[in-house]
Scaffold this motif. Sequence first.
Motif, PDB file in Angstrom:
ATOM      1  N   ASN A  48     -29.574  14.952 -15.625  1.00 48.40           N
ATOM      2  CA  ASN A  48     -28.234  15.295 -16.910  1.00 48.40           C
ATOM      3  C   ASN A  48     -29.967  15.379 -18.085  1.00 48.40           C
ATOM      4  O   ASN A  48     -30.449  15.059 -18.412  1.00 48.40           O
ATOM      5  CB  ASN A  48     -27.638  14.569 -16.504  1.00 48.40           C
ATOM      6  CG  ASN A  48     -27.224  15.077 -18.315  1.00 48.40           C
ATOM      7  OD1 ASN A  48     -27.242  15.210 -19.078  1.00 48.40           O
ATOM      8  ND2 ASN A  48     -25.378  14.825 -17.760  1.00 48.40           N
ATOM      9  N   VAL A  49     -29.394  17.043 -18.794  1.00 49.84           N
ATOM     10  CA  VAL A  49     -30.018  17.360 -19.551  1.00 49.84           C
ATOM     11  C   VAL A  49     -30.053  16.713 -20.708  1.00 49.84           C
ATOM     12  O   VAL A  49     -30.751  16.564 -21.669  1.00 49.84           O
ATOM     13  CB  VAL A  49     -30.029  19.110 -19.929  1.00 49.84           C
ATOM     14  CG1 VAL A  49     -30.826  19.697 -19.174  1.00 49.84           C
ATOM     15  CG2 VAL A  49     -28.497  18.755 -19.823  1.00 49.84           C
ATOM     16  N   HIS A  50     -28.524  16.111 -20.696  1.00 55.78           N
ATOM     17  CA  HIS A  50     -28.376  15.130 -21.701  1.00 55.78           C
ATOM     18  C   HIS A  50     -28.808  13.663 -21.741  1.00 55.78           C
ATOM     19  O   HIS A  50     -27.535  12.734 -22.359  1.00 55.78           O
ATOM     20  CB  HIS A  50     -27.217  15.034 -22.499  1.00 55.78           C
ATOM     21  CG  HIS A  50     -26.543  17.153 -22.844  1.00 55.78           C
ATOM     22  ND1 HIS A  50     -26.784  17.241 -23.907  1.00 55.78           N
ATOM     23  CD2 HIS A  50     -25.824  17.884 -21.578  1.00 55.78           C
ATOM     24  CE1 HIS A  50     -27.175  18.622 -24.145  1.00 55.78           C
ATOM     25  NE2 HIS A  50     -25.595  19.048 -22.504  1.00 55.78           N
ATOM     26  N   ALA A  51     -29.891  13.207 -20.304  1.00 53.62           N
ATOM     27  CA  ALA A  51     -29.441  11.914 -20.797  1.00 53.62           C
ATOM     28  C   ALA A  51     -30.194  11.373 -20.962  1.00 53.62           C
ATOM     29  O   ALA A  51     -31.542  11.825 -21.307  1.00 53.62           O
ATOM     30  CB  ALA A  51     -30.052  12.051 -18.478  1.00 53.62           C
ATOM     31  N   SER A  52     -29.595   9.993 -21.302  1.00 54.54           N
ATOM     32  CA  SER A  52     -29.997   9.229 -22.653  1.00 54.54           C
ATOM     33  C   SER A  52     -29.391   7.621 -22.200  1.00 54.54           C
ATOM     34  O   SER A  52     -29.313   7.831 -21.740  1.00 54.54           O
ATOM     35  CB  SER A  52     -30.619   9.784 -23.869  1.00 54.54           C
ATOM     36  OG  SER A  52     -28.682  10.404 -24.194  1.00 54.54           O
ATOM     37  N   PRO A  53     -30.374   6.745 -22.548  1.00 56.53           N
ATOM     38  CA  PRO A  53     -29.621   5.642 -22.538  1.00 56.53           C
ATOM     39  C   PRO A  53     -28.301   5.348 -23.844  1.00 56.53           C
ATOM     40  O   PRO A  53     -28.613   6.342 -24.442  1.00 56.53           O
ATOM     41  CB  PRO A  53     -30.559   4.293 -23.373  1.00 56.53           C
ATOM     42  CG  PRO A  53     -31.954   4.735 -23.112  1.00 56.53           C
ATOM     43  CD  PRO A  53     -31.638   6.738 -23.409  1.00 56.53           C
ATOM     44  N   ILE A  54     -26.888   5.263 -22.362  1.00 59.34           N
ATOM     45  CA  ILE A  54     -26.271   5.141 -22.786  1.00 59.34           C
ATOM     46  C   ILE A  54     -25.179   3.795 -23.285  1.00 59.34           C
ATOM     47  O   ILE A  54     -24.917   2.617 -22.685  1.00 59.34           O
ATOM     48  CB  ILE A  54     -25.172   5.901 -22.530  1.00 59.34           C
ATOM     49  CG1 ILE A  54     -24.974   6.956 -21.984  1.00 59.34           C
ATOM     50  CG2 ILE A  54     -23.908   5.969 -22.596  1.00 59.34           C
ATOM     51  CD1 ILE A  54     -24.298   7.889 -20.966  1.00 59.34           C
ATOM     52  N   SER A  55     -24.981   3.361 -24.508  1.00 58.26           N
ATOM     53  CA  SER A  55     -24.331   1.863 -25.347  1.00 58.26           C
ATOM     54  C   SER A  55     -22.866   2.677 -25.088  1.00 58.26           C
ATOM     55  O   SER A  55     -22.194   2.847 -25.335  1.00 58.26           O
ATOM     56  CB  SER A  55     -25.600   1.419 -25.997  1.00 58.26           C
ATOM     57  OG  SER A  55     -25.308   1.698 -26.823  1.00 58.26           O
ATOM     58  N   LEU A  56     -22.199   1.054 -24.576  1.00 59.04           N
ATOM     59  CA  LEU A  56     -20.218   0.852 -24.997  1.00 59.04           C
ATOM     60  C   LEU A  56     -20.427  -0.027 -26.258  1.00 59.04           C
ATOM     61  O   LEU A  56     -20.632  -0.641 -26.294  1.00 59.04           O
ATOM     62  CB  LEU A  56     -20.017   0.305 -24.079  1.00 59.04           C
ATOM     63  CG  LEU A  56     -19.893   0.787 -22.356  1.00 59.04           C
ATOM     64  CD1 LEU A  56     -19.052   0.755 -21.743  1.00 59.04           C
ATOM     65  CD2 LEU A  56     -19.325   2.458 -22.155  1.00 59.04           C
ATOM     66  N   SER A  57     -19.827   0.375 -26.899  1.00 56.42           N
ATOM     67  CA  SER A  57     -19.342   0.349 -28.346  1.00 56.42           C
ATOM     68  C   SER A  57     -18.343  -1.125 -28.378  1.00 56.42           C
ATOM     69  O   SER A  57     -18.046  -1.134 -27.137  1.00 56.42           O
ATOM     70  CB  SER A  57     -18.961   1.056 -29.478  1.00 56.42           C
ATOM     71  OG  SER A  57     -17.087   1.023 -28.834  1.00 56.42           O
ATOM     72  N   ALA A  58     -18.408  -1.839 -29.155  1.00 55.53           N
ATOM     73  CA  ALA A  58     -17.398  -3.274 -29.410  1.00 55.53           C
ATOM     74  C   ALA A  58     -15.572  -2.219 -28.768  1.00 55.53           C
ATOM     75  O   ALA A  58     -15.233  -3.360 -28.158  1.00 55.53           O
ATOM     76  CB  ALA A  58     -17.715  -3.515 -30.430  1.00 55.53           C
ATOM     77  N   ALA A  59     -15.488  -1.536 -29.430  1.00 56.48           N
ATOM     78  CA  ALA A  59     -14.711  -0.715 -29.371  1.00 56.48           C
ATOM     79  C   ALA A  59     -13.685  -1.160 -28.122  1.00 56.48           C
ATOM     80  O   ALA A  59     -13.020  -1.110 -27.276  1.00 56.48           O
ATOM     81  CB  ALA A  59     -13.989   0.408 -30.395  1.00 56.48           C
TER      82      ALA A  59
END
Length: 282
Positions: A48-59
């Motif tokens: 994925n060209v947009h692959a990067s660490p993804i974090s889920l918000s508290a919401a």
Amino acid sequence: MTGDRTPWPRLWLAAGAEIGVAVVVAVVLFGAAKRTSPGDPHSGMHMNVHASPISLSAAVAVAAAVTAAAFAWWARTRDRIPALLTAGGLVGLAVCEPVRAIALQSHLVGMVVLEALLVAVPLLLISTRRPRPATAPTRSTPWTSLVVVAVVLNSVLLIGLHLPGVHSKAMALPAIPLLLVVLTVGVGTTYWATILLTAGRVTTAVRLRALFIGQEVAAILGLAAVILPSPIMADHTVIGLSGITDQRLGGVVMLITCAAVTLPLARRLQPRQPARHPEARR
């Protein structure tokens, strides 16, 4: 006293046929990805060209917790309010950009989201409707045609999402499109509604066939991913699993979902037989 004999030969034959079809599907679908670049050891893997660490918000975490609590409430009471809350929570989570981004980079997460939108949400919404009074089923050509169309749409969506070409093009996107989320819920709701809400309009045999055919397509795709997985994702997915493990677990999710809904709903669709006294079977 005589009893019904379990048709074990038929069951084994059906299981063998399903495994055989799954192997063929795996070779055709996933093998195509490996043939894209024969000399490349990583052939078939899509980055994925947009692959990067993804974090889920508290919401998102709070929404997930509320949805889980609503589902537990529904599982205990089968009331309409928790059913609507759970369905709304699942859709809300699915439209969140971080969830859609992770689902695009992980086959496992993608299948969890797919089953939630295609199976769980429609069934929860349908459970809020009052059942129609039991009537003798009649053969209605328009309603039967609608059932056939719904099965075809459901199957086409499932197969289309597993095509290697779709995966390769999707890797250029930052997240699963919102339109696909809406389409999946719409197709799933149409499929399940034509099976569960057409009593008296469509014969039981047709509704059962629609149930089995639609779920068989999903089961074969899931089994194919388990038997002959292809690393269509990167070496390691965003959730830390290898591409092979990630795909296999996604297939397991599909198989579990099929088993969890098909058998209970098949019993529900079967016409109830009057109870017979034990002595009548002697």
